[in-house]
Structure formats: structure tokens, C-alpha cells
Write a protein that holds these residues in place. Sequence first.
Motif, PDB file in Angstrom:
ATOM      1  N   ILE A  38     -30.780  12.501  34.047  1.00 16.96           N
ATOM      2  CA  ILE A  38     -29.388  12.481  34.484  1.00 16.96           C
ATOM      3  C   ILE A  38     -28.526  11.643  33.540  1.00 16.96           C
ATOM      4  O   ILE A  38     -27.354  11.949  33.343  1.00 16.96           O
ATOM      5  CB  ILE A  38     -29.303  11.930  35.928  1.00 16.96           C
ATOM      6  N   GLY A  39     -29.101  10.605  32.942  1.00 20.17           N
ATOM      7  CA  GLY A  39     -28.341   9.702  32.069  1.00 20.17           C
ATOM      8  C   GLY A  39     -27.626  10.408  30.927  1.00 20.17           C
ATOM      9  O   GLY A  39     -26.417  10.241  30.756  1.00 20.17           O
ATOM     10  N   PRO A  40     -28.337  11.226  30.138  1.00 22.59           N
ATOM     11  CA  PRO A  40     -27.654  11.924  29.040  1.00 22.59           C
ATOM     12  C   PRO A  40     -26.574  12.893  29.526  1.00 22.59           C
ATOM     13  O   PRO A  40     -25.543  13.032  28.869  1.00 22.59           O
ATOM     14  CB  PRO A  40     -28.784  12.696  28.345  1.00 22.59           C
ATOM     15  N   ILE A  41     -26.793  13.518  30.662  1.00 17.55           N
ATOM     16  CA  ILE A  41     -25.780  14.436  31.196  1.00 17.55           C
ATOM     17  C   ILE A  41     -24.510  13.666  31.544  1.00 17.55           C
ATOM     18  O   ILE A  41     -23.399  14.086  31.215  1.00 17.55           O
ATOM     19  CB  ILE A  41     -26.337  15.185  32.424  1.00 17.55           C
ATOM     20  N   ILE A  42     -24.677  12.510  32.180  1.00 16.54           N
ATOM     21  CA  ILE A  42     -23.514  11.696  32.522  1.00 16.54           C
ATOM     22  C   ILE A  42     -22.834  11.199  31.250  1.00 16.54           C
ATOM     23  O   ILE A  42     -21.601  11.189  31.158  1.00 16.54           O
ATOM     24  CB  ILE A  42     -23.938  10.521  33.429  1.00 16.54           C
ATOM     25  N   GLY A  43     -23.625  10.810  30.256  1.00 24.03           N
ATOM     26  CA  GLY A  43     -23.052  10.360  28.992  1.00 24.03           C
ATOM     27  C   GLY A  43     -22.246  11.452  28.304  1.00 24.03           C
ATOM     28  O   GLY A  43     -21.155  11.201  27.783  1.00 24.03           O
ATOM     29  N   ILE A  44     -22.766  12.668  28.304  1.00 20.12           N
ATOM     30  CA  ILE A  44     -22.056  13.794  27.693  1.00 20.12           C
ATOM     31  C   ILE A  44     -20.758  14.068  28.440  1.00 20.12           C
ATOM     32  O   ILE A  44     -19.706  14.321  27.831  1.00 20.12           O
ATOM     33  CB  ILE A  44     -22.963  15.047  27.661  1.00 20.12           C
ATOM     34  N   LEU A  45     -20.803  14.015  29.790  1.00 24.29           N
ATOM     35  CA  LEU A  45     -19.595  14.257  30.574  1.00 24.29           C
ATOM     36  C   LEU A  45     -18.537  13.193  30.299  1.00 24.29           C
ATOM     37  O   LEU A  45     -17.344  13.519  30.162  1.00 24.29           O
ATOM     38  CB  LEU A  45     -19.933  14.291  32.068  1.00 24.29           C
ATOM     39  N   ILE A  46     -18.953  11.936  30.181  1.00 19.84           N
ATOM     40  CA  ILE A  46     -17.986  10.861  29.872  1.00 19.84           C
ATOM     41  C   ILE A  46     -17.396  11.067  28.485  1.00 19.84           C
ATOM     42  O   ILE A  46     -16.184  10.910  28.271  1.00 19.84           O
ATOM     43  CB  ILE A  46     -18.679   9.484  30.000  1.00 19.84           C
ATOM     44  N   PHE A  47     -18.235  11.456  27.526  1.00 18.79           N
ATOM     45  CA  PHE A  47     -17.745  11.694  26.169  1.00 18.79           C
ATOM     46  C   PHE A  47     -16.731  12.839  26.147  1.00 18.79           C
ATOM     47  O   PHE A  47     -15.654  12.721  25.561  1.00 18.79           O
ATOM     48  CB  PHE A  47     -18.925  12.024  25.250  1.00 18.79           C
ATOM     49  N   LEU A  48     -17.067  13.944  26.804  1.00 18.61           N
ATOM     50  CA  LEU A  48     -16.147  15.079  26.826  1.00 18.61           C
ATOM     51  C   LEU A  48     -14.855  14.732  27.547  1.00 18.61           C
ATOM     52  O   LEU A  48     -13.769  15.155  27.137  1.00 18.61           O
ATOM     53  CB  LEU A  48     -16.818  16.287  27.487  1.00 18.61           C
ATOM     54  N   TYR A  49     -14.953  13.957  28.623  1.00 19.83           N
ATOM     55  CA  TYR A  49     -13.743  13.562  29.352  1.00 19.83           C
ATOM     56  C   TYR A  49     -12.856  12.681  28.482  1.00 19.83           C
ATOM     57  O   TYR A  49     -11.638  12.812  28.483  1.00 19.83           O
ATOM     58  CB  TYR A  49     -14.126  12.842  30.644  1.00 19.83           C
ATOM     59  N   SER A  50     -13.477  11.784  27.699  1.00 15.60           N
ATOM     60  CA  SER A  50     -12.689  10.895  26.844  1.00 15.60           C
ATOM     61  C   SER A  50     -11.991  11.676  25.728  1.00 15.60           C
ATOM     62  O   SER A  50     -10.943  11.264  25.244  1.00 15.60           O
ATOM     63  CB  SER A  50     -13.574   9.802  26.251  1.00 15.60           C
ATOM     64  N   LYS A  51     -12.582  12.800  25.311  1.00 11.96           N
ATOM     65  CA  LYS A  51     -11.966  13.618  24.262  1.00 11.96           C
ATOM     66  C   LYS A  51     -10.950  14.610  24.822  1.00 11.96           C
ATOM     67  O   LYS A  51     -10.341  15.364  24.076  1.00 11.96           O
ATOM     68  CB  LYS A  51     -13.052  14.406  23.506  1.00 11.96           C
ATOM     69  N   GLY A  52     -10.771  14.630  26.149  1.00 10.54           N
ATOM     70  CA  GLY A  52      -9.789  15.515  26.760  1.00 10.54           C
ATOM     71  C   GLY A  52     -10.308  16.919  26.968  1.00 10.54           C
ATOM     72  O   GLY A  52      -9.525  17.870  27.056  1.00 10.54           O
ATOM     73  N   PHE A  53     -11.597  17.092  27.075  1.00  6.27           N
ATOM     74  CA  PHE A  53     -12.167  18.433  27.225  1.00  6.27           C
ATOM     75  C   PHE A  53     -11.814  19.050  28.563  1.00  6.27           C
ATOM     76  O   PHE A  53     -11.627  20.254  28.670  1.00  6.27           O
ATOM     77  CB  PHE A  53     -13.703  18.365  27.066  1.00  6.27           C
ATOM     78  N   PHE A  54     -11.702  18.222  29.609  1.00 11.14           N
ATOM     79  CA  PHE A  54     -11.468  18.751  30.952  1.00 11.14           C
ATOM     80  C   PHE A  54      -9.991  18.832  31.297  1.00 11.14           C
ATOM     81  O   PHE A  54      -9.636  19.261  32.396  1.00 11.14           O
ATOM     82  CB  PHE A  54     -12.206  17.904  31.974  1.00 11.14           C
ATOM     83  N   ASN A  55      -9.104  18.434  30.380  1.00  7.95           N
ATOM     84  CA  ASN A  55      -7.671  18.553  30.630  1.00  7.95           C
ATOM     85  C   ASN A  55      -7.244  20.000  30.425  1.00  7.95           C
ATOM     86  O   ASN A  55      -7.721  20.688  29.501  1.00  7.95           O
ATOM     87  CB  ASN A  55      -6.883  17.648  29.686  1.00  7.95           C
ATOM     88  N   SER A  56      -6.326  20.459  31.273  1.00  5.09           N
ATOM     89  CA  SER A  56      -5.858  21.838  31.123  1.00  5.09           C
ATOM     90  C   SER A  56      -4.956  21.920  29.898  1.00  5.09           C
ATOM     91  O   SER A  56      -4.156  21.024  29.634  1.00  5.09           O
ATOM     92  CB  SER A  56      -5.087  22.264  32.360  1.00  5.09           C
ATOM     93  N   PRO A  57      -5.077  22.998  29.152  1.00  4.01           N
ATOM     94  CA  PRO A  57      -4.253  23.124  27.927  1.00  4.01           C
ATOM     95  C   PRO A  57      -2.782  23.336  28.287  1.00  4.01           C
ATOM     96  O   PRO A  57      -2.444  24.040  29.224  1.00  4.01           O
ATOM     97  CB  PRO A  57      -4.827  24.355  27.234  1.00  4.01           C
ATOM     98  N   THR A  58      -1.914  22.693  27.534  1.00  9.13           N
ATOM     99  CA  THR A  58      -0.469  22.843  27.770  1.00  9.13           C
ATOM    100  C   THR A  58       0.081  23.818  26.745  1.00  9.13           C
ATOM    101  O   THR A  58      -0.286  23.810  25.580  1.00  9.13           O
ATOM    102  CB  THR A  58       0.231  21.485  27.646  1.00  9.13           C
ATOM    103  N   MET A  59       1.006  24.630  27.186  1.00 11.81           N
ATOM    104  CA  MET A  59       1.582  25.628  26.280  1.00 11.81           C
ATOM    105  C   MET A  59       2.946  25.209  25.807  1.00 11.81           C
ATOM    106  O   MET A  59       3.823  24.830  26.434  1.00 11.81           O
ATOM    107  CB  MET A  59       1.661  26.984  26.965  1.00 11.81           C
TER     108      MET A  59
END
Length: 56
Positions: free
Chosen positions: A35-56
Motif C-alpha cells: 500500500i505504501g508505494p500506491i499512496i506515495g504515487i497518489l501523493i506525487f500525482l496530486y502534487s503535480k496536479g494530475f487530479f485537477n480538472s483541466p481548465t479551458m
Amino acid sequence: MKKKKSKKIQTNTNKNLKLGQTKNSAKLVLFIFGIGPIIGILIFLYSKGFFNSPTM
């Protein structure tokens, strides 16, 4: 003879407790390393704005 039987029972229960502890610790280690690496990947992606909706 009765004392020997009681000693055998005690050693058997001690072995079962040790086996249970090693099984639980193995499950804990697998959970952390699974579970640790999965949580780490999710935190990394969240910090890079991966889960933010794209603005047009």
C-alpha cells in the motif's frame, strides 16, 4: 509423566504463538510495502496536479 505432557503442551502452544506472530508480521510487511508505494504515487500525482480538472 504428567509433567512431561504439560511441558509438551506448553511448547506446542509457544510454537503456535510464534507462528501466529510471524504470520501477522508478514501480513503487516506485505501490507506496508504493497500500500505504501500506491499512496506515495497518489501523493506525487496530486502534487503535480494530475487530479485537477483541466481548465479551458
